[in-house]
Design an enzyme around this catalytic site. Structure first.
Site, PDB file in Angstrom:
ATOM      1  N   HIS A  44       0.794  -1.348   0.248  1.00  0.00           N
ATOM      2  CA  HIS A  44      -0.607  -0.106  -0.152  1.00  0.00           C
ATOM      3  C   HIS A  44       0.823   1.001  -0.399  1.00  0.00           C
ATOM      4  O   HIS A  44       1.703   1.525   1.195  1.00  0.00           O
ATOM      5  CB  HIS A  44      -0.810  -0.167   1.179  1.00  0.00           C
ATOM      6  CG  HIS A  44      -1.854   1.236   1.094  1.00  0.00           C
ATOM      7  ND1 HIS A  44      -3.122   0.939   0.392  1.00  0.00           N
ATOM      8  CD2 HIS A  44      -1.896   2.612   1.476  1.00  0.00           C
ATOM      9  CE1 HIS A  44      -3.527   1.970   1.055  1.00  0.00           C
ATOM     10  NE2 HIS A  44      -3.134   3.118   1.365  1.00  0.00           N
ATOM     11  N   TYR A  62      -6.721  17.877  -1.455  1.00  0.00           N
ATOM     12  CA  TYR A  62      -5.594  18.049  -1.596  1.00  0.00           C
ATOM     13  C   TYR A  62      -4.185  18.213  -2.530  1.00  0.00           C
ATOM     14  O   TYR A  62      -4.510  17.271  -3.402  1.00  0.00           O
ATOM     15  CB  TYR A  62      -5.283  17.189  -0.001  1.00  0.00           C
ATOM     16  CG  TYR A  62      -4.504  15.883  -0.347  1.00  0.00           C
ATOM     17  CD1 TYR A  62      -3.037  14.992  -0.875  1.00  0.00           C
ATOM     18  CD2 TYR A  62      -5.765  15.097  -0.693  1.00  0.00           C
ATOM     19  CE1 TYR A  62      -2.876  13.577  -1.556  1.00  0.00           C
ATOM     20  CE2 TYR A  62      -5.923  13.871  -1.387  1.00  0.00           C
ATOM     21  CZ  TYR A  62      -4.494  13.036  -1.290  1.00  0.00           C
ATOM     22  OH  TYR A  62      -4.499  11.421  -1.963  1.00  0.00           O
ATOM     23  N   TYR A 169     -11.736   1.706   0.699  1.00  0.00           N
ATOM     24  CA  TYR A 169     -11.594   2.821   2.480  1.00  0.00           C
ATOM     25  C   TYR A 169     -12.467   2.976   2.603  1.00  0.00           C
ATOM     26  O   TYR A 169     -13.568   3.706   2.375  1.00  0.00           O
ATOM     27  CB  TYR A 169     -11.019   3.582   1.702  1.00  0.00           C
ATOM     28  CG  TYR A 169      -9.894   4.764   2.391  1.00  0.00           C
ATOM     29  CD1 TYR A 169      -9.389   3.632   3.716  1.00  0.00           C
ATOM     30  CD2 TYR A 169      -9.454   5.896   2.171  1.00  0.00           C
ATOM     31  CE1 TYR A 169      -8.697   4.761   4.522  1.00  0.00           C
ATOM     32  CE2 TYR A 169      -8.548   5.986   3.789  1.00  0.00           C
ATOM     33  CZ  TYR A 169      -8.482   5.832   3.905  1.00  0.00           C
ATOM     34  OH  TYR A 169      -7.619   6.426   5.768  1.00  0.00           O
ATOM     35  N   HIS A 193      -6.714  -0.426   5.947  1.00  0.00           N
ATOM     36  CA  HIS A 193      -6.182  -0.158   7.235  1.00  0.00           C
ATOM     37  C   HIS A 193      -7.199  -1.037   8.358  1.00  0.00           C
ATOM     38  O   HIS A 193      -7.354  -0.043   8.752  1.00  0.00           O
ATOM     39  CB  HIS A 193      -6.280   1.082   7.558  1.00  0.00           C
ATOM     40  CG  HIS A 193      -5.640   2.398   5.961  1.00  0.00           C
ATOM     41  ND1 HIS A 193      -3.899   1.061   5.410  1.00  0.00           N
ATOM     42  CD2 HIS A 193      -6.010   3.338   5.612  1.00  0.00           C
ATOM     43  CE1 HIS A 193      -3.904   2.483   4.213  1.00  0.00           C
ATOM     44  NE2 HIS A 193      -4.242   3.860   4.590  1.00  0.00           N
ATOM     45  N   ASP A 261       1.805   3.095   2.783  1.00  0.00           N
ATOM     46  CA  ASP A 261       1.552   4.288   2.858  1.00  0.00           C
ATOM     47  C   ASP A 261       2.137   5.053   2.627  1.00  0.00           C
ATOM     48  O   ASP A 261       1.394   6.559   2.336  1.00  0.00           O
ATOM     49  CB  ASP A 261       0.414   4.847   4.351  1.00  0.00           C
ATOM     50  CG  ASP A 261      -0.975   5.922   3.401  1.00  0.00           C
ATOM     51  OD1 ASP A 261      -1.671   5.763   3.038  1.00  0.00           O
ATOM     52  OD2 ASP A 261      -0.802   6.161   4.767  1.00  0.00           O
TER      53      ASP A 261
HETATM   54  C1  0GY Z   1      -4.811   6.433   2.413  1.00  0.00           C
HETATM   55  C2  0GY Z   1      -4.980   7.830   3.147  1.00  0.00           C
HETATM   56  C3  0GY Z   1      -5.865   8.392   2.855  1.00  0.00           C
HETATM   57  C4  0GY Z   1      -5.508   9.276   1.737  1.00  0.00           C
HETATM   58  C5  0GY Z   1      -6.190   8.929   0.333  1.00  0.00           C
HETATM   59  O1  0GY Z   1      -6.923   8.091  -1.750  1.00  0.00           O
HETATM   60  C6  0GY Z   1      -6.133   9.601  -0.801  1.00  0.00           C
HETATM   61  O2  0GY Z   1      -5.525  10.208  -1.299  1.00  0.00           O
HETATM   62  O3  0GY Z   1      -5.866   7.261  -0.075  1.00  0.00           O
HETATM   63  C7  0GY Z   1      -6.263   9.514   4.065  1.00  0.00           C
HETATM   64  O4  0GY Z   1      -5.852  10.665   3.735  1.00  0.00           O
HETATM   65  O5  0GY Z   1      -6.542   9.005   4.637  1.00  0.00           O
HETATM   66  O6  0GY Z   1      -4.968   5.246   2.457  1.00  0.00           O
HETATM   67  O7  0GY Z   1      -3.721   6.734   1.595  1.00  0.00           O
END
Ligand code: 0GY
Length: 306
Positions: A44, A62, A169, A193, A261
């Site tokens: 990941h 972001y 997610y 996660h 991550d």
């Molecule tokens: C992660 C978590 C985040 C973001 C993303 O795709 C993404 O922007 O996954 C987060 O902000 O919790 O697992 O990378």
């Protein structure tokens, strides 16, 4: 404390100007004490840009600084890993070009997970397969995506190329609400996660219990034992994460994955040292056999079956 930390991060997100590009990764991660087995997979991680070549989505929540494949592969080598699974980050929307480019530059050492418009044509899915993609991701975090249309997600999940899976997610508070949707997905599920349980509740806390119930509902649900930095607000060395997650890995040894991550999207006030993240592996998976499953056999089955 876990909740406080993430609330603070969320607040920062809201106060930030969308034109600010953020750095969410450690400038010089330490060398881990733990040495992963040969062939280990970071299952990941993400790439950001480079934006000049791969602009961010107009809907991005972001805007990160560039964190491209060269940086990712240098980190992989520094941490003692051999391969990466690159997950399309939300800031790139449904244009998977940056992820595909990183996979193409990896000399066969990376595969990926895409985010697609559910109306995607079958031929495009097949092209993603040729490019090293082996699954698609459904993101239900409201702070990251505008909408998550379950009916359309289900439709595309029913016509994925052979051998693909779905990565989901979500946060613990919507696990039950998502159950009918997830139950209907006819391919394996990989949960990012662990569905973000509050690990400070401990291994028998309500969130972990609910997640175990979900895992018990079918034998093709996998999970990522990842992100102590997001889930344990007490911070490094993330003792509550180790205490809560080790029993889960021990009880579901053939269904767990591990990843850094990196570049840790959105993390700002508690950017983790990636070397310390790697040192969480023997605390979550204490035996060599568990480590081999977590870092090689399990991710290989999902990403390098062909
Ligand atoms: C992660 C978590 C985040 C973001 C993303 O795709 C993404 O922007 O996954 C987060 O902000 O919790 O697992 O990378």
């Amino acid at each position: 404390p876990g909740l406080l930390r993430s609330a603070r991060n969320d607040e920062q997100l809201e106060n930030r100007k969308m034109t600010d590009r953020i750095v969410s990764w450690h400038p010089s991660p330490s060398k881990p004490l733990y040495v992963p087995p040969v062939g280990a997979i970071d299952a990941h991680c993400h790439v950001f840009g480079p934006a000049a070549q791969f602009p961010f989505s107009a809907k991005a929540k972001y805007l990160p600084e560039d964190a491209g494949p060269d940086m990712l592969f240098a980190l992989r080598d520094h941490l003692g890993f051999d391969r990466n699974v690159i997950v399309q980050a939300s800031c790139h929307g449904t244009d998977n070009a940056a992820t595909l480019d990183a996979i193409a530059r990896s000399n066969g050492k990376a595969r990926g997970v895409a985010v697609v418009d559910p109306a995607i044509h079958d031929a495009e899915l097949q092209a993603l397969h040729e490019g090293g993609i082996r699954g698609i991701r459904f993101n239900f975090l409201k702070r990251l995506v505008d909408d998550a249309p379950k009916d359309k997600f289900l439709e595309v999940a029913r016509r994925l190329p052979q051998g693909w899976h779905v990565v989901i997610y979500f946060e613990a508070d919507i696990l039950e609400e998502l159950r009918p949707f997830m139950d209907a997905i006819p391919v394996p599920l990989v949960i990012d996660h662990m569905g973000r349980p509050d690990v400070t509740q401990g291994p028998d806390g309500a969130d972990m219990k609910a997640f175990r119930n979900f895992l018990n509902s079918r034998d093709d649900i996998w999970f990522k034992a990842t992100c102590p930095d997001r889930l344990d607000g007490n911070g490094d060395p993330w003792d509550m994460f180790a205490e809560s997650v080790a029993p889960l890995v021990a009880d579901y040894p053939t269904r767990c994955l591990w990843g850094t991550d990196w570049p840790h999207p959105n993390m700002q006030d508690a950017v983790p040292d990636d070397g310390h993240l790697v040192d969480m592996i023997p605390r979550s998976a204490p035996t060599e056999e568990l480590q081999r499953l977590l870092l090689i056999d399990n991710p290989e089955a999902l990403y390098w079956a062909d």
